[in-house]
Structure formats: C-alpha cells, structure tokens
Design an enzyme around this catalytic site. Structure first.
Site, PDB file in Angstrom:
ATOM      1  N   HIS A 233       1.244   3.901   2.058  1.00 16.67           N
ATOM      2  CA  HIS A 233       1.753   4.620   3.231  1.00 16.67           C
ATOM      3  C   HIS A 233       3.279   4.676   3.147  1.00 16.67           C
ATOM      4  O   HIS A 233       3.924   3.739   2.668  1.00 16.67           O
ATOM      5  CB  HIS A 233       1.314   3.922   4.528  1.00 16.67           C
ATOM      6  CG  HIS A 233      -0.133   4.144   4.855  1.00 16.67           C
ATOM      7  ND1 HIS A 233      -0.868   3.290   5.629  1.00 16.67           N
ATOM      8  CD2 HIS A 233      -0.973   5.156   4.494  1.00 16.67           C
ATOM      9  CE1 HIS A 233      -2.110   3.764   5.746  1.00 16.67           C
ATOM     10  NE2 HIS A 233      -2.197   4.890   5.071  1.00 16.67           N
TER      11      HIS A 233
ATOM     12  N   ASP B 262       5.694   4.302   5.120  1.00 17.22           N
ATOM     13  CA  ASP B 262       6.552   3.290   5.748  1.00 17.22           C
ATOM     14  C   ASP B 262       6.576   1.978   4.973  1.00 17.22           C
ATOM     15  O   ASP B 262       7.275   1.028   5.369  1.00 17.22           O
ATOM     16  CB  ASP B 262       6.163   3.050   7.225  1.00 17.22           C
ATOM     17  CG  ASP B 262       4.732   2.615   7.437  1.00 17.22           C
ATOM     18  OD1 ASP B 262       3.820   3.201   6.818  1.00 17.22           O
ATOM     19  OD2 ASP B 262       4.505   1.680   8.233  1.00 17.22           O
ATOM     20  N   HIS B 263       5.834   1.918   3.837  1.00 14.80           N
ATOM     21  CA  HIS B 263       5.845   0.722   2.982  1.00 14.80           C
ATOM     22  C   HIS B 263       6.236   1.055   1.533  1.00 14.80           C
ATOM     23  O   HIS B 263       6.523   0.150   0.752  1.00 14.80           O
ATOM     24  CB  HIS B 263       4.474   0.049   2.984  1.00 14.80           C
ATOM     25  CG  HIS B 263       4.065  -0.413   4.335  1.00 14.80           C
ATOM     26  ND1 HIS B 263       4.095  -1.739   4.724  1.00 14.80           N
ATOM     27  CD2 HIS B 263       3.651   0.281   5.428  1.00 14.80           C
ATOM     28  CE1 HIS B 263       3.704  -1.841   5.997  1.00 14.80           C
ATOM     29  NE2 HIS B 263       3.434  -0.620   6.442  1.00 14.80           N
TER      30      HIS B 263
ATOM     31  N   HIS C  85       0.858  -1.204   0.000  1.00 17.06           N
ATOM     32  CA  HIS C  85       0.000   0.000   0.000  1.00 17.06           C
ATOM     33  C   HIS C  85       0.881   1.236   0.000  1.00 17.06           C
ATOM     34  O   HIS C  85       2.107   1.126   0.052  1.00 17.06           O
ATOM     35  CB  HIS C  85      -0.980  -0.022   1.176  1.00 17.06           C
ATOM     36  CG  HIS C  85      -0.393   0.027   2.550  1.00 17.06           C
ATOM     37  ND1 HIS C  85       0.375  -0.989   3.079  1.00 17.06           N
ATOM     38  CD2 HIS C  85      -0.458   0.967   3.530  1.00 17.06           C
ATOM     39  CE1 HIS C  85       0.732  -0.680   4.320  1.00 17.06           C
ATOM     40  NE2 HIS C  85       0.240   0.516   4.614  1.00 17.06           N
TER      41      HIS C  85
END
Ligand SMILES: [Zn+2]
Ligand SMILES: [Zn+2]
Length: 244
Positions: A62, A64-65, A60
């Site tokens: 976000h 942090d990914h 996804h």
C-alpha cells in the site's frame, strides 16, 4: 538502540501525520521499517541522512507504506550515494518496485544505480540476517490488494522490536511480538471491529499473552486521535524517539 517515528499516520494523513516510516539506529545498525509516500520529506524534516540507511523493510505494497521508495531511490542516485542498500519485503517486491518506479517517474526503473541495490523477497517465518539485523516476517491479514502482508520481529544488538503492520487481529502477532522490548501495534480504531485493521480493544484482549516490555500505538484514524489524551498506552507521534 533507538527508534524514531518518522511517520506514524494512516493512509489519509489523519491528524496531519506522515505516512508510516520508522528509523532504527544502534551502534551497528541503521534501518527503516516501511517507507510511505511522504517518507523522504519526513526524513529530511528530521535531518535523518538517507545515505546512512543500510536496510529498508517493507510490510506491504500500500502506498502509505511503500510508495516512498521511488523518491528515496532517485534522491540517492542524484545525491551520488555509494553505500549499498538492501530493500526487503513481501514476495513480489522486485516487480512491484519496478511498477511503482515507472508509474511515478517514467524510465526510472531502467536506470542503473550508482550504488549496490539489492531487493530481497522474504518468506514468512524464515529468519534472514542483514548485517547485524535478524529479520523474521510473519503473515498478517489486511485484505485482497497490496499484499502479501507481513508483520516483523527484528532482533539486533540484543533487542527485539516487533511491528504489527496493518492487519486485523491474527494469532501470528503473538509469536511476532511476544516479550519484545518494543512492540509497535496498529490501533486504527478504539473499539470498532472492522476487516483488515486492528482496534485498540481487540489488541488489549491479547496483550497479556503478547506481554511486550513496551507498547506504542500507531496508524491511528481520527477516531483514535480524538482520544489521545485519554489512552492508557503510549501513542506514537511524528518525530517521537523511543530508546530501548
Ligand atoms: Zn497503512
Ligand atoms: Zn495497508
């Protein structure tokens, strides 16, 4: 096959952990699952050659990914990468990647790569093959922004890896992870039930049905990190290698 946790932290660097990034290698495969903002320095700290990676799966959008991709792509350009690279993720990934490239490094989205870069939008529950890697995304539930959200079941060299991504409990995790050789599951809280994230107690209620051969917990908040010595399951740490 082996999987190394390049980063297993949450979005906020809890416990000093790097953002989510897993590196999977086998005889014929070399790929990443997720590439959070801190992933390029984390890869280099572990002496993992970004040049050798053929595929990056994104769960996804976000940061942090996902937000490590501009750094990785620019580094590849400056390092004169020639090996083709495939980045695959949720619907909309082409435009989201352009946006984050522009936001972080102006004009970078207009640069033509020296190497062959393919950005592929995946459809939930449709298996796609990338070389020797078969990838099946499953829709998961993680809020109103940064989606669509995908868990993955990845099959290669006779092994199955499943990753829940960030999600509250959803029944799609059962087919995604059933019987997997390795199931990496978010365990954000221990027993607190919140929207958009999974707690260990909720996961445990469903584990018998999922029945993975191995389970490793990831994306833990301080609440979980404080219990690390007392858990009945394996918890990830940055740099940890799992062979399966
Ligand atoms: Zn996250
Ligand atoms: Zn998230």
């Amino acid at each position: 096959m082996q999987l190394q946790f390049v980063g297993c932290g949450d979005a906020f660097g809890s416990g000093g952990r790097f953002n989510t990034c897993f590196h999977v290698t086998g005889e014929r495969v070399n790929f990443l699952i997720d590439c959070g903002a801190s992933s390029l320095p984390a890869l280099k700290r572990l002496d993992i050659a970004p040049d050798a990676i053929d595929l990056i799966l994104i769960t996804h959008f976000h940061g942090d990914h996902f937000a490590g991709l501009p750094f990785l792509l620019l580094d590849a350009q400056f390092a004169r990468r020639t090996r083709p690279l495939v980045i695959a993720g949720p619907q909309g990934i082409e435009s989201r990647l352009m946006q984050v490239m522009e936001a972080l490094f102006e004009n970078s989205s207009k640069t033509k790569q020296r190497f062959d870069l393919s950005v592929v939008a995946l459809t939930p529950e449709e298996t796609r093959s990338f070389g020797a890697v078969d990838v099946t995304p499953f829709p998961v539930v993680h809020g109103d922004s940064g989606g669509p959200f995908l868990a993955y079941r990845v099959e290669a060299e006779g092994r199955a890896i499943a990753y829940s991504a960030d999600t509250e409990w959803t029944e799609t995790l059962i087919p995604a992870a059933r019987g997997a050789d390795l199931f990496i599951a978010e365990a954000y809280y221990y027993d607190k039930v919140v929207k958009n994230h999974l707690s260990l107690k909720t996961l445990e209620k469903n584990l018998a049905e999922i029945n993975p051969k191995r389970l490793v917990l990831t994306h833990m908040s301080n609440d979980m990190l404080a219990r690390l010595g007392t858990l009945a399951h394996t918890a990830a740490s940055d740099g940890m290698i799992v062979e399966f």
